[in-house]
Motif scaffolding. Structure first.
Motif, PDB file in Angstrom:
ATOM      1  N   ARG A   1      65.468  29.084  19.144  1.00  0.00           N
ATOM      2  CA  ARG A   1      66.057  29.999  20.112  1.00  0.00           C
ATOM      3  C   ARG A   1      67.346  29.407  20.657  1.00  0.00           C
TER       4      ARG A   1
ATOM      5  N   ARG B   1      60.457  25.635  28.158  1.00  0.00           N
ATOM      6  CA  ARG B   1      59.137  25.939  28.725  1.00  0.00           C
ATOM      7  C   ARG B   1      58.626  27.276  28.210  1.00  0.00           C
ATOM      8  N   ASP B   2      59.518  28.257  28.132  1.00  0.00           N
ATOM      9  CA  ASP B   2      59.125  29.564  27.637  1.00  0.00           C
ATOM     10  C   ASP B   2      58.671  29.502  26.176  1.00  0.00           C
ATOM     11  N   MET B   3      59.264  28.604  25.416  1.00  0.00           N
ATOM     12  CA  MET B   3      58.877  28.409  24.024  1.00  0.00           C
ATOM     13  C   MET B   3      57.590  27.595  23.900  1.00  0.00           C
ATOM     14  N   GLY B   4      57.212  26.921  24.973  1.00  0.00           N
ATOM     15  CA  GLY B   4      56.020  26.082  24.935  1.00  0.00           C
ATOM     16  C   GLY B   4      56.233  24.765  24.219  1.00  0.00           C
TER      17      GLY B   4
ATOM     18  N   ARG C   1      55.814  25.091  16.560  1.00  0.00           N
ATOM     19  CA  ARG C   1      54.805  25.809  17.334  1.00  0.00           C
ATOM     20  C   ARG C   1      53.480  25.046  17.394  1.00  0.00           C
TER      21      ARG C   1
ATOM     22  N   ALA D   1      64.237  25.787  31.087  1.00  0.00           N
ATOM     23  CA  ALA D   1      63.404  26.980  31.229  1.00  0.00           C
ATOM     24  C   ALA D   1      63.138  27.627  29.873  1.00  0.00           C
ATOM     25  N   LEU D   2      64.138  27.619  29.004  1.00  0.00           N
ATOM     26  CA  LEU D   2      63.964  28.151  27.655  1.00  0.00           C
ATOM     27  C   LEU D   2      62.906  27.352  26.899  1.00  0.00           C
TER      28      LEU D   2
ATOM     29  N   GLU E   1      68.592  26.107  32.844  1.00  0.00           N
ATOM     30  CA  GLU E   1      68.316  27.248  31.970  1.00  0.00           C
ATOM     31  C   GLU E   1      67.791  26.794  30.617  1.00  0.00           C
TER      32      GLU E   1
END
Length: 231
Positions: free
Chosen positions: A10, A49-52, A27, A46-47, A43
């Motif tokens: 991403r 974290r959103d991706m794990g 993943r 945060a990206l 930011e």
């Protein structure tokens, strides 16, 4: 972007220069590499974290101001190792200051020195993910690109869709950049997706056929060994 079942990629556009920062992770293992955190580290984190995923390496393509001003924040928050080509060390230490001040970028805390240097052929690896370093000098003396065998090339500011990185800044060299592009990048599989430091993605096949700088380089006879360009 999802290239394979386990691979996640991403991007996020950061800073006043609209620079593309990329987070590429696995993943299954949750480990990731951050490429060119140019600004707005919160930011970028945060990206991730959103991706794990957890960022284990910060791999920079070069040390221009628009690619390094987020390094300190990501580095401090994650403990990730910061990687850069040694030829850009002076640029990292000194090249960003006057430009940052000119554009109103806070300069209280600049980028740290690298934890390690990368060179041509080096592998940057986390669990479930390998990137091969390709030295592509020309935009800066220490410019590199990172290639994933899954068919991704992170080209920094060396190769853009229909264009190339500027070479009129200190340390830039047009002929060197064109050799880097033609001899080291455009020999990759044509279906390789190119994720650059600015603007939209492209492919190796598209650039071989349509990039005006490449076509003009060939017309001038500068790269007679590149037989693929004449097909």
């Amino acid at each position: 972007m999802e290239v394979a079942n386990e691979l996640m990629v991403r991007g996020i556009v950061v800073g006043v220069f609209q620079e593309n920062c990329w987070v590429i992770g696995n993943r299954r293992t949750g480990e990731a590499i951050c490429i060119d955190p140019g600004d707005e580290p919160e930011e970028i984190l945060a990206l991730a974290r959103d991706m794990g995923v957890t960022i284990k390496y910060i791999a920079n393509s070069h040390a221009h101001v628009d690619h390094v001003m987020g390094v300190a924040g990501v580095h401090a928050a994650t403990g990730a190792k910061f990687l850069l080509h040694e030829a850009d060390l002076d640029l990292l230490r000194h090249g960003w200051k006057s430009i940052a001040a000119r554009f109103g970028i806070p300069i209280e805390k600049g980028p740290p020195d690298p934890d390690a240097f990368v060179a041509h052929g080096d592998i940057v690896e986390v669990a479930g993910l390998r990137l091969r370093t390709i030295a592509t000098p020309g935009h800066t003396p220490g410019s590199v690109s990172y290639y994933a065998e899954e068919g991704l090339l992170f080209s920094g500011d060396t190769l853009f869709r229909g264009s190339i990185g500027r070479t009129d800044l200190p340390g830039g060299n047009f002929d060197q950049e064109m050799r880097s592009i033609c001899e080291r990048l455009l020999v990759l599989p044509e279906e390789t997706i190119v994720l650059p430091g600015h603007m939209q993605e492209t492919t190796i096949g598209f650039e071989k056929q349509h990039n005006p700088f490449v076509l003009e380089w060939l017309r001038r006879g500068q790269d007679p060994a590149a037989s693929w360009l004449r097909q």
